[in-house]
Design a protein around this motif. Sequence first.
Motif, PDB file in Angstrom:
ATOM      1  N   GLU A  74       0.979  -1.379  -0.146  1.00 47.62           N
ATOM      2  CA  GLU A  74       0.178   0.022  -0.079  1.00 47.62           C
ATOM      3  C   GLU A  74       0.884   1.163  -0.070  1.00 47.62           C
ATOM      4  N   PHE A  75       2.008   1.288   0.671  1.00 49.07           N
ATOM      5  CA  PHE A  75       2.946   2.441   0.984  1.00 49.07           C
ATOM      6  C   PHE A  75       3.507   2.485  -0.630  1.00 49.07           C
ATOM      7  N   GLU A  76       3.925   1.378  -0.924  1.00 46.73           N
ATOM      8  CA  GLU A  76       4.661   1.365  -2.347  1.00 46.73           C
ATOM      9  C   GLU A  76       3.810   1.989  -3.371  1.00 46.73           C
ATOM     10  N   GLU A  77       2.512   1.608  -3.620  1.00 53.02           N
ATOM     11  CA  GLU A  77       1.619   2.118  -4.371  1.00 53.02           C
ATOM     12  C   GLU A  77       1.120   3.511  -4.312  1.00 53.02           C
ATOM     13  N   GLU A  78       1.162   3.955  -3.137  1.00 51.74           N
ATOM     14  CA  GLU A  78       0.846   5.394  -3.015  1.00 51.74           C
ATOM     15  C   GLU A  78       1.900   6.378  -3.152  1.00 51.74           C
ATOM     16  N   LEU A  79       3.119   5.852  -2.913  1.00 50.71           N
ATOM     17  CA  LEU A  79       4.372   6.728  -3.022  1.00 50.71           C
ATOM     18  C   LEU A  79       4.338   7.468  -4.293  1.00 50.71           C
ATOM     19  N   HIS A  80       4.933   8.764  -4.144  1.00 46.97           N
ATOM     20  CA  HIS A  80       5.082   9.467  -5.590  1.00 46.97           C
ATOM     21  C   HIS A  80       5.967   8.708  -6.572  1.00 46.97           C
ATOM     22  N   SER A  81       5.524   8.745  -7.715  1.00 48.77           N
ATOM     23  CA  SER A  81       6.523   8.174  -8.857  1.00 48.77           C
ATOM     24  C   SER A  81       7.933   8.650  -8.822  1.00 48.77           C
ATOM     25  N   LYS A  82       8.169   9.722  -8.400  1.00 45.59           N
ATOM     26  CA  LYS A  82       9.497  10.200  -8.560  1.00 45.59           C
ATOM     27  C   LYS A  82      10.318   9.808  -7.346  1.00 45.59           C
ATOM     28  N   LEU A  83       9.802   9.214  -6.452  1.00 47.61           N
ATOM     29  CA  LEU A  83      10.532   8.684  -5.210  1.00 47.61           C
ATOM     30  C   LEU A  83      10.650   7.335  -5.357  1.00 47.61           C
ATOM     31  N   LYS A  84      11.922   6.594  -4.459  1.00 45.08           N
ATOM     32  CA  LYS A  84      12.069   5.457  -4.401  1.00 45.08           C
ATOM     33  C   LYS A  84      12.010   4.945  -2.860  1.00 45.08           C
ATOM     34  N   GLU A  87      14.953   4.955  -0.576  1.00 47.09           N
ATOM     35  CA  GLU A  87      15.498   6.142  -0.459  1.00 47.09           C
ATOM     36  C   GLU A  87      14.589   7.061   0.710  1.00 47.09           C
ATOM     37  N   VAL A  88      13.312   6.932   0.448  1.00 47.51           N
ATOM     38  CA  VAL A  88      12.292   7.393   1.376  1.00 47.51           C
ATOM     39  C   VAL A  88      12.182   6.862   2.797  1.00 47.51           C
ATOM     40  N   VAL A  89      12.331   5.560   2.836  1.00 47.12           N
ATOM     41  CA  VAL A  89      12.234   4.831   3.993  1.00 47.12           C
ATOM     42  C   VAL A  89      13.578   5.401   4.857  1.00 47.12           C
ATOM     43  N   ASP A  90      14.646   5.260   4.227  1.00 43.29           N
ATOM     44  CA  ASP A  90      16.013   5.666   4.886  1.00 43.29           C
ATOM     45  C   ASP A  90      16.037   7.049   5.255  1.00 43.29           C
ATOM     46  N   GLY A  91      15.526   7.847   4.475  1.00 37.73           N
ATOM     47  CA  GLY A  91      15.392   9.425   4.930  1.00 37.73           C
ATOM     48  C   GLY A  91      14.621   9.761   6.051  1.00 37.73           C
ATOM     49  N   CYS A  92      13.385   9.003   6.178  1.00 36.10           N
ATOM     50  CA  CYS A  92      12.150   9.240   6.988  1.00 36.10           C
ATOM     51  C   CYS A  92      12.969   8.942   8.368  1.00 36.10           C
ATOM     52  N   LEU A 104       9.265  -0.886  10.268  1.00 34.68           N
ATOM     53  CA  LEU A 104       8.418  -2.136   9.553  1.00 34.68           C
ATOM     54  C   LEU A 104       8.468  -2.139   8.157  1.00 34.68           C
ATOM     55  N   LEU A 105       8.504  -0.883   7.404  1.00 33.94           N
ATOM     56  CA  LEU A 105       8.492  -0.985   5.811  1.00 33.94           C
ATOM     57  C   LEU A 105      10.064  -1.473   5.519  1.00 33.94           C
ATOM     58  N   LYS A 106      11.173  -0.865   6.535  1.00 38.48           N
ATOM     59  CA  LYS A 106      12.603  -1.170   6.035  1.00 38.48           C
ATOM     60  C   LYS A 106      12.619  -3.035   5.918  1.00 38.48           C
ATOM     61  N   LYS A 107      11.825  -3.269   6.986  1.00 43.39           N
ATOM     62  CA  LYS A 107      11.957  -4.983   7.052  1.00 43.39           C
ATOM     63  C   LYS A 107      11.515  -5.705   5.733  1.00 43.39           C
ATOM     64  N   SER A 108      10.770  -4.988   5.024  1.00 44.00           N
ATOM     65  CA  SER A 108      10.101  -5.620   3.734  1.00 44.00           C
ATOM     66  C   SER A 108      11.154  -5.014   2.402  1.00 44.00           C
TER      67      SER A 108
END
Length: 109
Positions: A74-84, A87-92, A104-108
Motif C-alpha cells: 500500500e505504501f509503495e503504490e501510494e508513493l509518488h512516482s518520482k520517489l524510490k 530512499e524515502v524509508v531511509d530518509g524518514c 516496519l517498511l524497512k524490513k520488507s
Amino acid sequence: MNELVKRLEKLEYYQRLMVDMIPENGFPFHRLIIRNGLSEREVKEFFITCDRLSMKLEKQKAEGFVYNTPLFKEFEEELHSKLKVQEVVDGCLAQNLYPALMKLLKKSL
C-alpha cells in the motif's frame, strides 16, 4: 515575461546549489523532496498517507496481525512516482519521521 522566466530559472539554480550545501546526513528526506521537485501538496499527501498507514499499523498490532506485506504494498503504490521506496524509508528514519512505520517498511525491503 522573459525577465520573469530568467529570474525563476535563477531561483531554481540557487535551490539546487543550496541542496548540495546540506550535509548528506542532515535532512535526507527534505533533500529527496527538493531534488525530485515535489510540490507542497504532494508532500502533504505523503504525510497524510503515512498518518493513515501509521494508524493502520497500530490497529494491526493491537489485533495481533503480524503479516505486514500488504502495508508495504500500500505504501509503495501510494508513493509518488518520482520517489524510490528505499530512499524515502531511509530518509524518514534518519529524520525520525514515522519511525515505527518506517522500521516496519524497512524490513520488507
